[in-house]
Design a protein around this motif. Structure first.
Motif, PDB file in Angstrom:
ATOM      1  N   LEU A   1      50.678  37.581  40.545  1.00 28.32           N
ATOM      2  CA  LEU A   1      51.006  37.681  39.121  1.00 28.32           C
ATOM      3  C   LEU A   1      49.909  37.035  38.276  1.00 28.32           C
ATOM      4  N   VAL A   2      49.467  35.867  38.688  1.00 30.89           N
ATOM      5  CA  VAL A   2      48.407  35.163  37.955  1.00 30.89           C
ATOM      6  C   VAL A   2      47.131  36.008  37.939  1.00 30.89           C
ATOM      7  N   LYS A   3      46.788  36.609  39.067  1.00 29.75           N
ATOM      8  CA  LYS A   3      45.598  37.474  39.130  1.00 29.75           C
ATOM      9  C   LYS A   3      45.754  38.671  38.203  1.00 29.75           C
ATOM     10  N   LYS A   4      46.951  39.240  38.148  1.00 24.89           N
ATOM     11  CA  LYS A   4      47.210  40.389  37.281  1.00 24.89           C
ATOM     12  C   LYS A   4      47.041  40.000  35.808  1.00 24.89           C
ATOM     13  N   ILE A   5      47.567  38.849  35.428  1.00 27.02           N
ATOM     14  CA  ILE A   5      47.456  38.388  34.039  1.00 27.02           C
ATOM     15  C   ILE A   5      45.999  38.129  33.696  1.00 27.02           C
ATOM     16  N   ARG A   6      45.264  37.483  34.613  1.00 21.59           N
ATOM     17  CA  ARG A   6      43.839  37.218  34.385  1.00 21.59           C
ATOM     18  C   ARG A   6      43.057  38.510  34.214  1.00 21.59           C
ATOM     19  N   SER A   7      43.277  39.492  35.100  1.00 21.71           N
ATOM     20  CA  SER A   7      42.518  40.742  35.029  1.00 21.71           C
ATOM     21  C   SER A   7      42.873  41.527  33.777  1.00 21.71           C
ATOM     22  N   LEU A   8      44.128  41.508  33.382  1.00 23.87           N
ATOM     23  CA  LEU A   8      44.544  42.185  32.153  1.00 23.87           C
ATOM     24  C   LEU A   8      43.848  41.572  30.945  1.00 23.87           C
ATOM     25  N   SER A   9      43.775  40.250  30.938  1.00 29.38           N
ATOM     26  CA  SER A   9      43.106  39.557  29.849  1.00 29.38           C
ATOM     27  C   SER A   9      41.613  39.840  29.831  1.00 29.38           C
TER      28      SER A   9
ATOM     29  N   MET B   1      47.001  35.477  26.457  1.00 27.12           N
ATOM     30  CA  MET B   1      47.119  35.996  27.821  1.00 27.12           C
ATOM     31  C   MET B   1      48.566  36.326  28.171  1.00 27.12           C
ATOM     32  N   LEU B   2      49.462  35.416  27.873  1.00 33.75           N
ATOM     33  CA  LEU B   2      50.868  35.619  28.220  1.00 33.75           C
ATOM     34  C   LEU B   2      51.488  36.748  27.410  1.00 33.75           C
ATOM     35  N   ASN B   3      51.171  36.818  26.131  1.00 36.45           N
ATOM     36  CA  ASN B   3      51.725  37.883  25.291  1.00 36.45           C
ATOM     37  C   ASN B   3      51.147  39.249  25.648  1.00 36.45           C
ATOM     38  N   LEU B   4      49.899  39.282  26.063  1.00 34.46           N
ATOM     39  CA  LEU B   4      49.292  40.538  26.489  1.00 34.46           C
ATOM     40  C   LEU B   4      50.049  41.103  27.691  1.00 34.46           C
ATOM     41  N   TYR B   5      50.346  40.247  28.641  1.00 31.38           N
ATOM     42  CA  TYR B   5      51.126  40.675  29.800  1.00 31.38           C
ATOM     43  C   TYR B   5      52.528  41.115  29.368  1.00 31.38           C
ATOM     44  N   LEU B   6      53.154  40.305  28.538  1.00 26.08           N
ATOM     45  CA  LEU B   6      54.509  40.626  28.085  1.00 26.08           C
ATOM     46  C   LEU B   6      54.554  41.982  27.385  1.00 26.08           C
TER      47      LEU B   6
ATOM     48  N   LEU C   1      45.493  30.214  34.907  1.00 26.60           N
ATOM     49  CA  LEU C   1      45.033  31.402  34.182  1.00 26.60           C
ATOM     50  C   LEU C   1      43.594  31.318  33.697  1.00 26.60           C
ATOM     51  N   VAL C   2      43.108  30.120  33.464  1.00 25.89           N
ATOM     52  CA  VAL C   2      41.749  29.969  32.929  1.00 25.89           C
ATOM     53  C   VAL C   2      40.786  29.428  33.990  1.00 25.89           C
ATOM     54  N   ASP C   3      41.224  28.381  34.691  1.00 22.47           N
ATOM     55  CA  ASP C   3      40.335  27.737  35.654  1.00 22.47           C
ATOM     56  C   ASP C   3      40.304  28.422  37.010  1.00 22.47           C
ATOM     57  N   GLY C   4      41.220  29.351  37.248  1.00 22.73           N
ATOM     58  CA  GLY C   4      41.197  30.126  38.479  1.00 22.73           C
ATOM     59  C   GLY C   4      41.888  29.495  39.671  1.00 22.73           C
ATOM     60  N   GLN C   5      42.607  28.406  39.470  1.00 21.59           N
ATOM     61  CA  GLN C   5      43.358  27.825  40.582  1.00 21.59           C
ATOM     62  C   GLN C   5      44.537  28.736  40.923  1.00 21.59           C
TER      63      GLN C   5
END
Length: 82
Positions: free
Chosen positions: A70-78, A21-26, A56-60
């Protein structure tokens, strides 16, 4: 500013899911993002793996200002599997 190589190293976590997830965003978003978003991503990398999994996984939602988008963007990208 942190170098891209150092960011790649910081994206290496104890969980393969977080790594992806983090590398995909990066790789796909970070360099095109604005300065503020880049700063938030760098700050996000300071969280523990357990906290990142919650976000990123549990949605908190993180309490830090602006971090939720930012967290929502990373989640949606993943989820899109870019």
């Amino acid at each position: 500013m942190i170098s891209e190589e150092k960011l790649k190293w910081l994206c290496r976590r104890g969980s393969l899911e977080l790594d992806k997830m983090l590398n995909l965003y990066l790789e796909h978003v970070y360099l095109k993002a604005g300065h503020d978003e880049q700063q938030r991503f760098q700050a996000l990398l300071n969280f523990s793996d357990a906290e990142l999994l919650k976000f990123l996984v549990d949605g908190q939602v993180p309490e830090a200002k602006g971090m939720d988008s930012l967290v929502k963007k990373i989640r949606s990208l993943s989820a899109a599997g870019t």
